[in-house]
Design a protein around this motif. Structure first.
Motif, PDB file in Angstrom:
ATOM      1  N   GLY A 152       0.903  -1.160  -0.003  1.00  0.00           N
ATOM      2  CA  GLY A 152      -0.120  -0.006   0.044  1.00  0.00           C
ATOM      3  C   GLY A 152       0.847   1.273  -0.056  1.00  0.00           C
ATOM      4  O   GLY A 152       2.014   1.241  -0.020  1.00  0.00           O
ATOM      5  N   GLY A 153      -0.018   2.489  -0.202  1.00  0.00           N
ATOM      6  CA  GLY A 153       0.754   3.735  -0.035  1.00  0.00           C
ATOM      7  C   GLY A 153       1.081   4.182  -1.310  1.00  0.00           C
ATOM      8  O   GLY A 153       0.558   3.884  -2.487  1.00  0.00           O
ATOM      9  N   GLU A 154       1.919   5.333  -1.440  1.00  0.00           N
ATOM     10  CA  GLU A 154       1.762   6.195  -2.792  1.00  0.00           C
ATOM     11  C   GLU A 154       2.565   5.334  -4.061  1.00  0.00           C
ATOM     12  O   GLU A 154       2.134   5.449  -5.189  1.00  0.00           O
ATOM     13  CB  GLU A 154       2.818   7.594  -2.543  1.00  0.00           C
ATOM     14  CG  GLU A 154       2.661   8.328  -3.894  1.00  0.00           C
ATOM     15  CD  GLU A 154       3.726   9.544  -3.483  1.00  0.00           C
ATOM     16  OE1 GLU A 154       4.813   9.450  -3.409  1.00  0.00           O
ATOM     17  OE2 GLU A 154       2.888  10.623  -3.349  1.00  0.00           O
ATOM     18  N   GLN A 155       3.320   4.394  -3.472  1.00  0.00           N
ATOM     19  CA  GLN A 155       3.958   3.437  -4.428  1.00  0.00           C
ATOM     20  C   GLN A 155       3.410   2.129  -4.383  1.00  0.00           C
ATOM     21  O   GLN A 155       4.238   1.002  -4.350  1.00  0.00           O
ATOM     22  CB  GLN A 155       5.763   3.527  -4.479  1.00  0.00           C
ATOM     23  CG  GLN A 155       6.254   4.881  -4.635  1.00  0.00           C
ATOM     24  CD  GLN A 155       7.700   4.913  -4.450  1.00  0.00           C
ATOM     25  OE1 GLN A 155       8.238   4.287  -3.612  1.00  0.00           O
ATOM     26  NE2 GLN A 155       8.322   5.624  -5.422  1.00  0.00           N
ATOM     27  N   PHE A 156       2.048   2.100  -4.415  1.00  0.00           N
ATOM     28  CA  PHE A 156       1.507   0.840  -4.257  1.00  0.00           C
ATOM     29  C   PHE A 156       1.797  -0.271  -5.104  1.00  0.00           C
ATOM     30  O   PHE A 156       2.051   0.294  -6.298  1.00  0.00           O
ATOM     31  CB  PHE A 156      -0.073   0.764  -4.090  1.00  0.00           C
ATOM     32  CG  PHE A 156      -0.712   1.420  -5.375  1.00  0.00           C
ATOM     33  CD1 PHE A 156      -1.218   0.449  -6.187  1.00  0.00           C
ATOM     34  CD2 PHE A 156      -1.006   2.799  -5.650  1.00  0.00           C
ATOM     35  CE1 PHE A 156      -1.859   0.955  -7.401  1.00  0.00           C
ATOM     36  CE2 PHE A 156      -1.504   2.975  -6.868  1.00  0.00           C
ATOM     37  CZ  PHE A 156      -1.783   2.014  -7.543  1.00  0.00           C
ATOM     38  N   VAL A 157       1.695  -1.163  -5.113  1.00  0.00           N
ATOM     39  CA  VAL A 157       1.832  -2.413  -5.968  1.00  0.00           C
ATOM     40  C   VAL A 157       0.644  -3.428  -5.868  1.00  0.00           C
ATOM     41  O   VAL A 157       0.059  -3.795  -4.686  1.00  0.00           O
ATOM     42  CB  VAL A 157       2.979  -3.368  -5.899  1.00  0.00           C
ATOM     43  CG1 VAL A 157       3.115  -4.655  -6.786  1.00  0.00           C
ATOM     44  CG2 VAL A 157       4.391  -2.575  -5.895  1.00  0.00           C
ATOM     45  N   ALA A 158       0.050  -3.708  -7.073  1.00  0.00           N
ATOM     46  CA  ALA A 158      -1.316  -4.636  -6.851  1.00  0.00           C
ATOM     47  C   ALA A 158      -1.296  -5.538  -8.237  1.00  0.00           C
ATOM     48  O   ALA A 158      -0.890  -4.963  -9.255  1.00  0.00           O
ATOM     49  CB  ALA A 158      -2.539  -3.796  -6.947  1.00  0.00           C
ATOM     50  N   PHE A 159      -1.839  -6.694  -7.996  1.00  0.00           N
ATOM     51  CA  PHE A 159      -2.135  -7.526  -9.463  1.00  0.00           C
ATOM     52  C   PHE A 159      -3.414  -7.343  -9.490  1.00  0.00           C
ATOM     53  O   PHE A 159      -4.401  -7.365  -8.695  1.00  0.00           O
ATOM     54  CB  PHE A 159      -1.764  -9.024  -8.983  1.00  0.00           C
ATOM     55  CG  PHE A 159      -0.197  -9.395  -9.084  1.00  0.00           C
ATOM     56  CD1 PHE A 159       0.438  -9.696 -10.116  1.00  0.00           C
ATOM     57  CD2 PHE A 159       0.397  -9.064  -7.834  1.00  0.00           C
ATOM     58  CE1 PHE A 159       1.700 -10.034 -10.012  1.00  0.00           C
ATOM     59  CE2 PHE A 159       2.026  -9.438  -7.901  1.00  0.00           C
ATOM     60  CZ  PHE A 159       2.504 -10.006  -9.070  1.00  0.00           C
ATOM     61  N   LEU A 160      -3.848  -7.082 -10.948  1.00  0.00           N
ATOM     62  CA  LEU A 160      -5.171  -7.269 -11.310  1.00  0.00           C
ATOM     63  C   LEU A 160      -5.564  -8.493 -12.120  1.00  0.00           C
ATOM     64  O   LEU A 160      -4.632  -8.685 -12.862  1.00  0.00           O
ATOM     65  CB  LEU A 160      -5.506  -5.821 -12.128  1.00  0.00           C
ATOM     66  CG  LEU A 160      -5.260  -4.514 -11.206  1.00  0.00           C
ATOM     67  CD1 LEU A 160      -5.792  -3.465 -11.968  1.00  0.00           C
ATOM     68  CD2 LEU A 160      -5.743  -4.536  -9.762  1.00  0.00           C
ATOM     69  N   VAL A 161      -6.859  -8.817 -12.080  1.00  0.00           N
ATOM     70  CA  VAL A 161      -7.232  -9.756 -13.315  1.00  0.00           C
ATOM     71  C   VAL A 161      -8.560  -9.351 -13.397  1.00  0.00           C
ATOM     72  O   VAL A 161      -9.308  -8.657 -12.863  1.00  0.00           O
ATOM     73  CB  VAL A 161      -7.435 -11.397 -12.343  1.00  0.00           C
ATOM     74  CG1 VAL A 161      -6.154 -11.985 -11.882  1.00  0.00           C
ATOM     75  CG2 VAL A 161      -8.251 -11.384 -11.053  1.00  0.00           C
ATOM     76  N   GLY A 162      -8.590  -9.535 -14.829  1.00  0.00           N
ATOM     77  CA  GLY A 162     -10.077  -9.107 -15.358  1.00  0.00           C
ATOM     78  C   GLY A 162     -10.811 -10.214 -16.352  1.00  0.00           C
ATOM     79  O   GLY A 162     -10.132 -11.156 -16.965  1.00  0.00           O
ATOM     80  N   ARG A 163     -11.999  -9.965 -16.688  1.00  0.00           N
ATOM     81  CA  ARG A 163     -12.913 -10.645 -17.420  1.00  0.00           C
ATOM     82  C   ARG A 163     -14.049 -10.033 -17.954  1.00  0.00           C
ATOM     83  O   ARG A 163     -14.370  -9.128 -17.317  1.00  0.00           O
ATOM     84  CB  ARG A 163     -13.205 -12.027 -16.961  1.00  0.00           C
ATOM     85  CG  ARG A 163     -14.193 -11.991 -15.341  1.00  0.00           C
ATOM     86  CD  ARG A 163     -14.247 -13.085 -14.854  1.00  0.00           C
ATOM     87  NE  ARG A 163     -15.159 -13.004 -13.593  1.00  0.00           N
ATOM     88  CZ  ARG A 163     -15.275 -13.923 -12.606  1.00  0.00           C
ATOM     89  NH1 ARG A 163     -14.423 -15.043 -12.670  1.00  0.00           N
ATOM     90  NH2 ARG A 163     -16.206 -13.674 -11.497  1.00  0.00           N
ATOM     91  N   ARG A 164     -14.766 -10.737 -18.766  1.00  0.00           N
ATOM     92  CA  ARG A 164     -16.137 -10.020 -19.112  1.00  0.00           C
ATOM     93  C   ARG A 164     -17.241 -10.741 -18.656  1.00  0.00           C
ATOM     94  O   ARG A 164     -17.057 -12.001 -18.346  1.00  0.00           O
ATOM     95  CB  ARG A 164     -16.184 -10.163 -20.664  1.00  0.00           C
ATOM     96  CG  ARG A 164     -15.197  -9.294 -21.730  1.00  0.00           C
ATOM     97  CD  ARG A 164     -15.460  -7.944 -21.464  1.00  0.00           C
ATOM     98  NE  ARG A 164     -16.878  -7.359 -21.921  1.00  0.00           N
ATOM     99  CZ  ARG A 164     -17.070  -7.107 -23.169  1.00  0.00           C
ATOM    100  NH1 ARG A 164     -16.073  -6.825 -23.962  1.00  0.00           N
ATOM    101  NH2 ARG A 164     -18.254  -6.451 -23.674  1.00  0.00           N
ATOM    102  N   GLY A 165     -18.189 -10.073 -18.189  1.00  0.00           N
ATOM    103  CA  GLY A 165     -19.520 -10.700 -17.815  1.00  0.00           C
ATOM    104  C   GLY A 165     -19.800 -10.500 -16.197  1.00  0.00           C
ATOM    105  O   GLY A 165     -19.774  -9.275 -15.919  1.00  0.00           O
TER     106      GLY A 165
END
Length: 261
Positions: free
Chosen positions: A138-151
């Motif tokens: 977290g924080g200003e230099q956060f790191v996150a993995f995102l996953v995506g799909r339709r529906g």
């Protein structure tokens, strides 16, 4: 190898599978990050995996693994995109909240999310209209993995799976992330709501004094906002700022800047 895509997958088996896959992956950082992303895609029945790094003026997005066409990669390569105002989804990670969530929930429901500029942009670039986030720093230099799909949006069970592997992903990222990262796909410069207001007044042809009067701030504050805007848009003057904002869709295209107040 244990599969983690089943509904009854035990959390500890998912962690073991994650660590085993990363250990067996080629030693290069981007391949190990892709391995993590691929596992998250499988766990949540997704089609696209992304890694987002926060920055003081926005964030960088890296496409990891499958789900991104060659045409999309070429179109977005090293691309600068501009967004303005709050982002309920990523801003939570920037504020230090490490709770896995979805864009739909962060925006307050599917009706709001589906008509947002961020959702429309996700469809345009990635071909997805649902996104789940796994923050690992977290924080200003956060790191996150995102996953995506339709529906359909991601379920509580999907978020439980992400939460189960979160400590392991965070630990692995802390070892890998400081080293050579794959090239970013998109850099997003994020303007504040006040900066967007100043930019719009600038596009209307107002000088700093008039902008300050209309925005309710001092001329010195206006110049500070303008300096931030120029830096985020990577320009050095007002005309270039307006043109860049129009090119990126932040402002509507219009005639040359009028000259008044």
């Amino acid at each position: 190898m244990v599969s983690v895509s089943g509904q009854g997958m035990e959390p500890y088996l998912a962690v073991i599978d994650l660590i085993t896959r990363v250990a067996d992956a080629p030693a290069h950082v981007d391949q190990r990050l892709e391995t993590m992303s691929e596992l998250l895609i499988e766990m949540t029945v997704s089609v696209t995996g992304l890694m987002v790094h926060g920055a003081p003026d926005g964030y960088e997005v890296r496409a990891l693994g499958r789900g991104v066409s060659a045409a999309a990669q070429q179109r977005m390569s090293q691309e600068l995109r501009i967004t303005a105002g709050p982002d309920p989804f990523l801003d939570a990670f920037r504020a230090g909240d490490l709770t896995p969530t979805t864009a739909g929930r962060a925006y307050g429901g599917q009706q709001i999310w589906q008509v947002s500029a961020k959702c429309l942009g996700s469809i345009d670039i990635w071909g997805i209209d649902q996104v789940a986030g796994l923050p690992v720093r977290g924080g200003e230099q956060f790191v996150a993995f995102l996953v995506g799909r339709r529906g359909a949006d991601y379920t509580d069970a999907d978020l439980d799976r992400l939460r189960a592997v979160q400590p392991a992903v965070a630990g692995l990222v802390s070892m890998l992330e400081p080293h050579d990262l794959p090239p970013r796909s998109i850099r997003v410069a994020q303007l504040t709501t006040r900066e967007l207001q100043v930019l719009r007044l600038l596009a209307d042809g107002h000088k700093a004094t008039a902008i300050g009067h209309r925005a309710g701030c001092s001329q010195r504050t206006v110049h500070r906002h303008l300096s931030n805007i120029y830096g985020k848009l990577d320009v050095s003057d007002r005309l270039s700022a307006v043109v860049r904002a129009q090119e990126t869709g932040l402002l509507e295209h219009g005639p040359s800047l009028p000259r008044h107040g």
